[in-house]
Design a protein around this motif. Structure first.
Motif, short mmCIF file in Angstrom:
data_model
loop_
_atom_site.label_atom_id
_atom_site.label_comp_id
_atom_site.label_asym_id
_atom_site.label_seq_id
_atom_site.Cartn_x
_atom_site.Cartn_y
_atom_site.Cartn_z
N ARG A 10 43.71 32.77 49.35
CA ARG A 10 44.39 33.57 48.62
C ARG A 10 45.91 33.15 48.47
N PRO B 215 50.42 41.97 59.63
CA PRO B 215 50.74 42.89 58.45
C PRO B 215 50.00 41.81 57.39
N GLU B 216 50.20 40.63 57.40
CA GLU B 216 49.65 39.85 56.00
C GLU B 216 48.26 39.81 56.08
N ALA C 220 46.53 42.61 55.47
CA ALA C 220 46.32 43.54 54.59
C ALA C 220 45.96 42.92 53.11
N VAL C 221 46.90 41.76 52.89
CA VAL C 221 46.77 41.08 51.59
C VAL C 221 45.98 39.79 51.64
N ASN C 222 45.69 39.36 53.02
CA ASN C 222 44.45 38.08 53.07
C ASN C 222 43.27 38.74 52.91
N PRO D 56 52.86 46.96 48.94
CA PRO D 56 52.31 47.13 50.41
C PRO D 56 50.97 46.20 50.36
N ARG D 57 50.25 46.32 49.38
CA ARG D 57 48.96 45.72 49.28
C ARG D 57 48.83 44.12 48.75
N LEU D 58 49.94 43.95 48.34
CA LEU D 58 49.89 42.49 47.75
C LEU D 58 51.03 41.72 48.04
N VAL D 59 52.14 42.34 48.49
CA VAL D 59 53.18 41.15 48.71
C VAL D 59 53.52 40.75 50.28
N ALA D 60 53.43 39.93 50.84
CA ALA D 60 53.45 39.61 52.34
C ALA D 60 54.49 38.45 52.65
N GLY D 61 54.62 38.43 53.78
CA GLY D 61 55.27 37.56 54.54
C GLY D 61 56.89 38.13 55.11
N HIS E 197 49.32 34.98 46.98
CA HIS E 197 50.59 35.33 47.66
C HIS E 197 51.48 34.51 46.68
N MET F 298 37.25 41.88 52.47
CA MET F 298 36.82 41.00 51.80
C MET F 298 35.89 39.83 52.88
N ILE G 28 54.31 33.24 55.42
CA ILE G 28 53.29 34.05 55.42
C ILE G 28 52.05 33.59 56.23
#
Lengths: 393, 231
Positions: B122, A196-197, A199-201, B191-196, B126, A211, B26
């Protein structure tokens, strides 16, 4: 045509540099001249490849400037601007000068300092190579063109995002072994695609490209010393010959092509280069492709003749293009991770191949490499230069 | 506060109750795991040591970020700022970056700084996201005031979320007109930017209990984007 050899190869660290354009060009040139060990043999001509200096560095006539910087007078001087294919175009011009007998020693240097402007301006300057009325005015950028190309190519041949990620993972792994690479950082399938991470990485840039499917914006320079057969004989040492160069063009606007997924200019340029070399793709031991976007490595590997059309991603999946595979592609890390200072790229690809053929690549050395191939992809495939190098005993 | 002088009580700003940021893990693009956790006041000197060499790095405005962050952390340690918190990102215990901010009141938060040491993965994105998560989800705030001191920050916060203008409010960072992350924009961006993920394993908790500082030379090299010297 007289034979042409590459006696020296050098480059700067790719990445973000505080050096001026001319400092970058000079350092790479001096490294190549040192590598060639010319002694008192003089340089007859200098060719400098660059795409954006007039716009982003406010400097033109780079050939003359480099001659002055290195005090190589009265050497002839040329500057070559041919989009992202500037580097290999400059090499071609140097090769022609020696092959025609007009020169015995030509220094070819590619240089770009793009990080001096912000990302938006950098993207815009590269986009200026697109068709002004059919593409540029509508806001087309290179990532956008590559995204559309990727979508078509993936639909047509069953390529999935995991294949694009495999190109990135492989090339980052190679770049981690290349001290000149911009990004010396390995990445994993979990980190850039499956968790899931991811999507942000690995955020989207131009779907389906994310990217880690795109090359970084880099500063850097690369340089080659081309010499005639007589000079090569005097210098001794390993002999790397420019066995063949081919170049081909295609329509400026990508949508005017009958099949945009068919990289016709790559096919023709590669065939010309191989025909001139008297060699076949099967003879090649190591390859540098223009993977400004991961999809391009797969597409160019097919169009260059290494794999049947639609089979490039399968060869990738089988590990054939890994450093330890049957046909290592982009041992340097490619544009994807080594970096892409646009005007320097075509020269840097050949620098890597010269080092590979001379056995000087340490941890990323391809064993017993004797024949090498590079594809320098200009525009979005509207001007391509392919080169074949061969190690002589 | 029972053992401090009456004068010291007057010098300290009043404090609100702040929830503890629950640590999370993360997975980065490299496959490495970064633990994000809150730091205690006692750990501030360690962070100051990491920030110190960056005071003279002009690239990407690290100098001004480092200088201001240095002051903010000192103020936090010595009780001279109201309701500040600090989060760090640790990879195998090694400091990868840090963020801080404070609560203006119950409804509004203020983001201070994001400083990335390990670049290209990134980490800053994060950590900034973790900071927003803390304000909106854990402190239950309605909005966060934000400014950027570098073009990179502007791209990451103002454009990527995207933030709203709240220019009538001067941010504490030099009186620069503020931008705003309202709660609804945060949840849209989450959903796009917060992970972990949480909870983190005991093993991860243990490995991130003590902050390990990278070598000073490594910090500066990573931040400046330099590689090992070539032949």
């Amino acid at each position: 045509m007289k034979p042409v050899y590459i006696a020296g190869a050098g480059m700067t660290q790719f990445g973000r540099s505080e050096w001026t354009l001319m400092q970058l060009a000079s350092v790479a040139s001096l490294a190549a001249l040192h590598h060639a060990n010319l002694g008192d043999i003089r340089v007859d001509g200098v060719v400098v490849a660059n795409m954006g200096a007039a716009r982003v560095n406010r400097q033109t006539a780079l050939g003359s400037a480099l001659v002055d910087q290195l005090a190589l007078y009265p050497a002839t001087a040329e500057s070559v601007e041919n989009g992202p294919a500037s580097g290999a175009s400059a090499v071609k011009i140097g090769v022609q000068a020696i092959a025609s007998g007009m020169a015995d020693v030509v220094l070819v240097t590619g240089v770009e300092r793009m990080r001096v402007v912000n990302g938006l301006e950098g993207t815009d300057f590269v986009a200026s190579l697109s068709h002004p009325e059919a593409e540029y005015i509508y806001g087309v950028t290179l990532p956008a063109l590559a995204g559309m190309f990727a979508r078509l190519f993936m639909d047509k041949f069953g390529v999935e995002r995991k294949h694009l990620a495999m190109v990135a993972i492989k090339n980052h792994e190679n770049a981690a072994k290349n001290p000149y690479a911009h990004i010396q950082q390995t990445v994993t399938m979990e980190g850039i695609l499956t968790l899931p991470e991811a999507a942000v990485n690995n955020p989207p840039i131009a779907e389906p490209l994310h990217m880690f499917d795109c090359c970084p914006v880099s500063d850097g320079a690369a340089s080659l010393v081309l010499v005639s057969e007589d000079v090569a004989a005097k210098l001794g040492g390993p002999k790397v010959r420019v066995a063949g160069i081919g170049q081909a063009t295609d329509t400026h606007a990508v949508h005017e092509r009958e099949d945009p997924t068919d990289l016709k200019s790559v096919r023709i340029a590669a065939k010309t280069a191989f025909d001139r070399a008297g060699l076949k793709p099967q003879d090649v031991d190591v390859v540098e492709l223009h993977d400004a976007f991961t999809i391009l490595e797969i597409a160019e590997s097919e169009a260059s003749g290494f794999f049947p059309r639609g089979e490039g991603h399968k060869a990738l999946e089988r590990g054939e293009t890994r450093l330890d595979g049957a046909l290592p592609i982009n041992p340097s890390g490619g544009l994807k991770a080594k970096g892409h200072p646009v005007g320097a790229t075509g020269v840097a690809q050949l620098v890597e191949l010269v080092w590979q053929l001379r056995g000087e690549c340490d941890a990323r050395q391809v064993k017993d490499a004797k024949v090498a191939y590079a594809c320098n992809f200009g525009g979005f495939g509207n001007n391509v230069v392919a080169s074949v190098l061969q190690r002589e005993a | 506060m029972g053992n401090i002088s009456e004068l010291e009580v007057l010098l300290r700003p009043p404090a609100m109750d702040m929830p503890v940021y629950p640590p999370k893990a993360i997975t980065l693009a490299s496959g490495e795991t970064m633990v994000v956790r809150q730091v205690a006041r006692e750990e501030v000197p360690t962070l100051l040591e990491a920030i110190y060499p960056l005071l003279w790095v002009e690239r990407d405005f690290y100098d001004i970020v480092a200088a201001r962050l240095f002051g903010e952390l000192l103020a936090y340690k010595r009780y001279r700022v109201k309701d500040e918190y600090v989060l760090v990102g640790l990879i195998d215990g090694v400091l990868a970056g840090m963020v801080n901010g404070r609560l203006v009141d119950e409804k509004t938060g203020m983001s201070y700084h994001t400083l990335t040491i390990r670049r290209g993965l990134r980490v800053g994105s994060h950590l900034f996201a973790a900071k927003m998560e803390y304000h909106i989800e854990h402190c239950q705030q309605e909005e966060v005031l934000i400014v950027a001191e570098s073009p990179i920050g502007f791209r990451r916060w103002m454009i990527e979320y995207p933030l709203e203008k709240k220019f009538e409010v001067q941010h504490e960072m030099g009186g620069v007109p503020s931008w705003l992350l309202p709660k609804d924009v945060y949840y849209a961006a989450k959903p796009r930017l917060v992970a972990g993920h949480r909870p983190i394993s005991d093993e991860l908790m243990k490995s991130s209990a003590t902050i390990i500082l990278p070598e000073e030379e490594t910090v500066v090299r990573q931040v400046a984007g330099e590689k090992e010297e070539q032949q």
